[in-house]
Design a protein around this motif. Structure first.
Motif, PDB file in Angstrom:
ATOM      1  N   GLU A 140       0.840  -1.180   0.000  1.00 50.35           N
ATOM      2  CA  GLU A 140       0.000   0.000   0.000  1.00 50.35           C
ATOM      3  C   GLU A 140       0.879   1.235   0.000  1.00 50.35           C
ATOM      4  O   GLU A 140       1.853   1.297   0.744  1.00 50.35           O
ATOM      5  CB  GLU A 140      -0.896  -0.010   1.254  1.00 50.35           C
ATOM      6  CG  GLU A 140      -1.945   1.063   1.221  1.00 50.35           C
ATOM      7  CD  GLU A 140      -2.891   0.990   2.403  1.00 50.35           C
ATOM      8  OE1 GLU A 140      -2.803   0.030   3.179  1.00 50.35           O
ATOM      9  OE2 GLU A 140      -3.704   1.918   2.541  1.00 50.35           O
TER      10      GLU A 140
ATOM     11  N   ASN B  67     -10.022  -6.585  -3.014  1.00 44.71           N
ATOM     12  CA  ASN B  67      -9.073  -6.844  -1.946  1.00 44.71           C
ATOM     13  C   ASN B  67      -9.295  -8.257  -1.390  1.00 44.71           C
ATOM     14  O   ASN B  67     -10.426  -8.707  -1.286  1.00 44.71           O
ATOM     15  CB  ASN B  67      -9.305  -5.811  -0.844  1.00 44.71           C
ATOM     16  CG  ASN B  67      -8.226  -5.814   0.192  1.00 44.71           C
ATOM     17  OD1 ASN B  67      -7.106  -6.246  -0.064  1.00 44.71           O
ATOM     18  ND2 ASN B  67      -8.558  -5.336   1.376  1.00 44.71           N
TER      19      ASN B  67
ATOM     20  N   ARG C 205     -15.398  -4.444   4.560  1.00 50.35           N
ATOM     21  CA  ARG C 205     -15.896  -4.736   5.906  1.00 50.35           C
ATOM     22  C   ARG C 205     -17.220  -5.480   5.852  1.00 50.35           C
ATOM     23  O   ARG C 205     -17.452  -6.422   6.616  1.00 50.35           O
ATOM     24  CB  ARG C 205     -16.059  -3.434   6.704  1.00 50.35           C
ATOM     25  CG  ARG C 205     -14.731  -2.802   7.051  1.00 50.35           C
ATOM     26  CD  ARG C 205     -14.903  -1.384   7.480  1.00 50.35           C
ATOM     27  NE  ARG C 205     -15.145  -1.236   8.902  1.00 50.35           N
ATOM     28  CZ  ARG C 205     -14.200  -0.945   9.802  1.00 50.35           C
ATOM     29  NH1 ARG C 205     -12.974  -0.799   9.409  1.00 50.35           N
ATOM     30  NH2 ARG C 205     -14.495  -0.806  11.067  1.00 50.35           N
TER      31      ARG C 205
ATOM     32  N   GLU D   1      -3.030   0.209  -3.900  1.00 48.35           N
ATOM     33  CA  GLU D   1      -2.861  -1.021  -3.125  1.00 48.35           C
ATOM     34  C   GLU D   1      -2.711  -2.164  -4.104  1.00 48.35           C
ATOM     35  O   GLU D   1      -3.298  -2.134  -5.178  1.00 48.35           O
ATOM     36  CB  GLU D   1      -4.107  -1.290  -2.277  1.00 48.35           C
ATOM     37  CG  GLU D   1      -4.035  -0.729  -0.887  1.00 48.35           C
ATOM     38  CD  GLU D   1      -5.326  -0.944  -0.146  1.00 48.35           C
ATOM     39  OE1 GLU D   1      -5.711  -2.120   0.016  1.00 48.35           O
ATOM     40  OE2 GLU D   1      -5.952   0.048   0.236  1.00 48.35           O
TER      41      GLU D   1
ATOM     42  N   SER E 296      -5.583  12.542   7.560  1.00 47.72           N
ATOM     43  CA  SER E 296      -5.856  11.682   8.722  1.00 47.72           C
ATOM     44  C   SER E 296      -5.129  12.199   9.962  1.00 47.72           C
ATOM     45  O   SER E 296      -5.498  11.881  11.090  1.00 47.72           O
ATOM     46  CB  SER E 296      -5.438  10.249   8.415  1.00 47.72           C
ATOM     47  OG  SER E 296      -4.128  10.207   7.920  1.00 47.72           O
TER      48      SER E 296
ATOM     49  N   ASP F 197     -10.741  -2.944  12.299  1.00 49.92           N
ATOM     50  CA  ASP F 197      -9.688  -1.917  12.257  1.00 49.92           C
ATOM     51  C   ASP F 197      -8.325  -2.540  12.480  1.00 49.92           C
ATOM     52  O   ASP F 197      -7.358  -2.235  11.796  1.00 49.92           O
ATOM     53  CB  ASP F 197      -9.946  -0.843  13.314  1.00 49.92           C
ATOM     54  CG  ASP F 197     -11.062   0.108  12.906  1.00 49.92           C
ATOM     55  OD1 ASP F 197     -11.370   0.147  11.699  1.00 49.92           O
ATOM     56  OD2 ASP F 197     -11.628   0.785  13.777  1.00 49.92           O
ATOM     57  N   GLU F 198      -8.269  -3.450  13.476  1.00 53.58           N
ATOM     58  CA  GLU F 198      -6.981  -4.074  13.782  1.00 53.58           C
ATOM     59  C   GLU F 198      -6.506  -4.981  12.656  1.00 53.58           C
ATOM     60  O   GLU F 198      -5.309  -5.122  12.423  1.00 53.58           O
ATOM     61  CB  GLU F 198      -7.075  -4.882  15.084  1.00 53.58           C
ATOM     62  CG  GLU F 198      -6.917  -4.008  16.309  1.00 53.58           C
ATOM     63  CD  GLU F 198      -7.299  -4.737  17.582  1.00 53.58           C
ATOM     64  OE1 GLU F 198      -6.998  -5.943  17.688  1.00 53.58           O
ATOM     65  OE2 GLU F 198      -7.916  -4.104  18.459  1.00 53.58           O
TER      66      GLU F 198
ATOM     67  N   GLY G  47      -6.922  -4.427   9.644  1.00 56.16           N
ATOM     68  CA  GLY G  47      -6.549  -3.616   8.486  1.00 56.16           C
ATOM     69  C   GLY G  47      -7.547  -3.701   7.353  1.00 56.16           C
ATOM     70  O   GLY G  47      -7.217  -3.427   6.206  1.00 56.16           O
TER      71      GLY G  47
ATOM     72  N   GLU H 161     -10.082  -1.794   5.889  1.00 60.59           N
ATOM     73  CA  GLU H 161     -10.436  -0.395   6.082  1.00 60.59           C
ATOM     74  C   GLU H 161     -11.737   0.032   5.426  1.00 60.59           C
ATOM     75  O   GLU H 161     -12.571   0.678   6.028  1.00 60.59           O
ATOM     76  CB  GLU H 161      -9.330   0.482   5.496  1.00 60.59           C
ATOM     77  CG  GLU H 161      -8.257   0.875   6.479  1.00 60.59           C
ATOM     78  CD  GLU H 161      -7.160   1.622   5.766  1.00 60.59           C
ATOM     79  OE1 GLU H 161      -7.455   2.331   4.791  1.00 60.59           O
ATOM     80  OE2 GLU H 161      -6.008   1.465   6.191  1.00 60.59           O
ATOM     81  N   ARG H 162     -11.863  -0.319   4.164  1.00 61.24           N
ATOM     82  CA  ARG H 162     -13.000   0.194   3.389  1.00 61.24           C
ATOM     83  C   ARG H 162     -14.294  -0.515   3.750  1.00 61.24           C
ATOM     84  O   ARG H 162     -14.293  -1.691   4.078  1.00 61.24           O
ATOM     85  CB  ARG H 162     -12.728   0.015   1.900  1.00 61.24           C
ATOM     86  CG  ARG H 162     -11.693   0.951   1.366  1.00 61.24           C
ATOM     87  CD  ARG H 162     -11.462   0.668  -0.088  1.00 61.24           C
ATOM     88  NE  ARG H 162     -10.795  -0.595  -0.294  1.00 61.24           N
ATOM     89  CZ  ARG H 162      -9.494  -0.770  -0.223  1.00 61.24           C
ATOM     90  NH1 ARG H 162      -8.718   0.241   0.056  1.00 61.24           N
ATOM     91  NH2 ARG H 162      -8.963  -1.948  -0.412  1.00 61.24           N
ATOM     92  N   TYR H 163     -15.407   0.220   3.628  1.00 65.34           N
ATOM     93  CA  TYR H 163     -16.666  -0.406   4.031  1.00 65.34           C
ATOM     94  C   TYR H 163     -17.112  -1.504   3.082  1.00 65.34           C
ATOM     95  O   TYR H 163     -17.868  -2.380   3.459  1.00 65.34           O
ATOM     96  CB  TYR H 163     -17.769   0.603   4.325  1.00 65.34           C
ATOM     97  CG  TYR H 163     -18.127   1.615   3.259  1.00 65.34           C
ATOM     98  CD1 TYR H 163     -18.761   1.224   2.093  1.00 65.34           C
ATOM     99  CD2 TYR H 163     -17.867   2.960   3.467  1.00 65.34           C
ATOM    100  CE1 TYR H 163     -19.123   2.161   1.142  1.00 65.34           C
ATOM    101  CE2 TYR H 163     -18.211   3.903   2.516  1.00 65.34           C
ATOM    102  CZ  TYR H 163     -18.845   3.500   1.356  1.00 65.34           C
ATOM    103  OH  TYR H 163     -19.199   4.420   0.423  1.00 65.34           O
TER     104      TYR H 163
ATOM    105  N   GLU I 220     -16.170  -3.682  15.008  1.00 59.99           N
ATOM    106  CA  GLU I 220     -15.541  -2.498  14.436  1.00 59.99           C
ATOM    107  C   GLU I 220     -14.044  -2.448  14.764  1.00 59.99           C
ATOM    108  O   GLU I 220     -13.206  -2.216  13.903  1.00 59.99           O
ATOM    109  CB  GLU I 220     -16.232  -1.239  14.978  1.00 59.99           C
ATOM    110  CG  GLU I 220     -15.688   0.032  14.364  1.00 59.99           C
ATOM    111  CD  GLU I 220     -16.233   1.294  15.031  1.00 59.99           C
ATOM    112  OE1 GLU I 220     -17.248   1.190  15.748  1.00 59.99           O
ATOM    113  OE2 GLU I 220     -15.631   2.347  14.835  1.00 59.99           O
TER     114      GLU I 220
END
Lengths: 249, 64
Positions: free
Chosen positions: A16, B12, B47, A218, A189, B37-38, B40, B42-44, B33
């Protein structure tokens, strides 16, 4: 191009990265993006011969799953259009078959992720198959797409133009991407994408910097980001040369 | 049935995170959530692949 061309990394990782490109036209920036998605060939499983499949999923479903597993792609020119690499898998239940169980006959072509579950096998179920991987383009099938979520935004310049009136409520001002503040590149960010966090009590103006784009790239693990971008640029160049040759008198 | 290998939208590879996500958020009592996040993811679009997935292998295996 008259303007000077320049590339600067904002974030850089193996899979990334975010980088700023200056001095390119919007058309060229989009060309690079499209080339990264569709015109950089990667290795992926294309044909599967099942020896035994007594799992709960059909052969075709498993073949699709195997195809979507990213494989490391060898350096350019190493493999031709019709050359194949054979991978085999042999797992007996009770167990889960993972992408890491794929055994390749070529060191250069290996599953990029080891933990992708292919199929959950129960007692007495078995999966034995041989698969052929080929090099192909992202425009032909998504499994050959090396770049994931490739995109770009304008670089935005933030300028403080004055103070907010003393009793005015502070409104949040959301920007996303990377901003330029006195020549310094700051990912949004860092201040929670809200300019009122970075410049409290100030009135700011946001403007797009012409011909400067921040790419976010990515990869699926087939190769590094660097490799992807270079190969995309090479593919544009080779197609431009091809066009030039074709229209020459 | 099995978790999709890749995100439908962006491509991905999400399947490699499924087992850990399932263990921590579905079986365990961690906040999905935070787990995502942990991991990695990221994108909805990616998710929702994990959040909305239900493993059905155990359900259909008796009817082989």
């Amino acid at each position: 191009m008259t303007e000077e061309y320049d590339v600067e990394f904002v974030e850089r990782g193996e899979r990334e990265a975010r980088f700023l490109v200056r001095g390119v036209t919007p058309g060229f920036a989009n060309g690079i993006r499209r080339a990264m998605l569709a015109d950089v060939p990667t290795m992926a499983i294309d044909t599967v011969r099942f020896v035994e499949n007594s799992s709960v999923m059909f052969d075709e479903q498993l073949a699709l799953r195997l195809g979507l597993v990213p494989l490391t792609t060898p350096p350019e020119g190493e493999f031709g259009e019709d050359e194949t690499v054979t991978l085999s898998i042999d797992v007996e239940g009770p167990a889960t078959a993972y992408s890491g169980d794929l055994v390749s006959n070529d060191e250069l072509v290996q599953p990029a992720d080891q933990n992708v579950p292919i199929i959950d096998l129960k007692d007495d179920q078995r999966l034995e198959a041989e698969a052929d991987a080929v090099v192909d383009y992202g425009k032909d099938h998504a499994k050959h797409q090396g770049g994931v979520a490739v995109g770009y935004r304008h670089l935005q310049q933030v300028e403080v133009v004055g103070d907010l009136p003393e009793f005015e409520d502070e409104e949040s001002r959301i920007v996303r991407g990377v901003i330029e503040d006195n020549g310094e590149l700051v990912p949004t960010s860092e201040f929670d994408h809200d300019l009122s966090n970075r410049y409290p009590g100030k009135e700011v103006e946001v403007e797009d910097v012409p011909n400067a784009f921040v790419f976010h790239v990515e990869t699926d693990g087939s190769f590094s980001v660097e490799e992807l971008v270079t190969r995309a640029a090479d593919s544009i160049e080779s197609r431009a040369t091809e066009l030039e040759d074709a229209v020459q008198l | 049935m099995m978790v999709p290998v890749r995100c439908f939208t962006c491509g991905n590879v999400v399947a490699e995170h499924w087992e850990e996500f399932d263990e921590r958020a579905n079986e365990g009592d961690e906040d999905p959530e935070k787990v995502l996040d942990e991991l990695g993811v990221e994108r909805y679009c990616c998710r929702r692949m994990l959040v909305s997935h239900r493993d059905l292998v155990d359900v259909v295996s008796p009817y082989q």
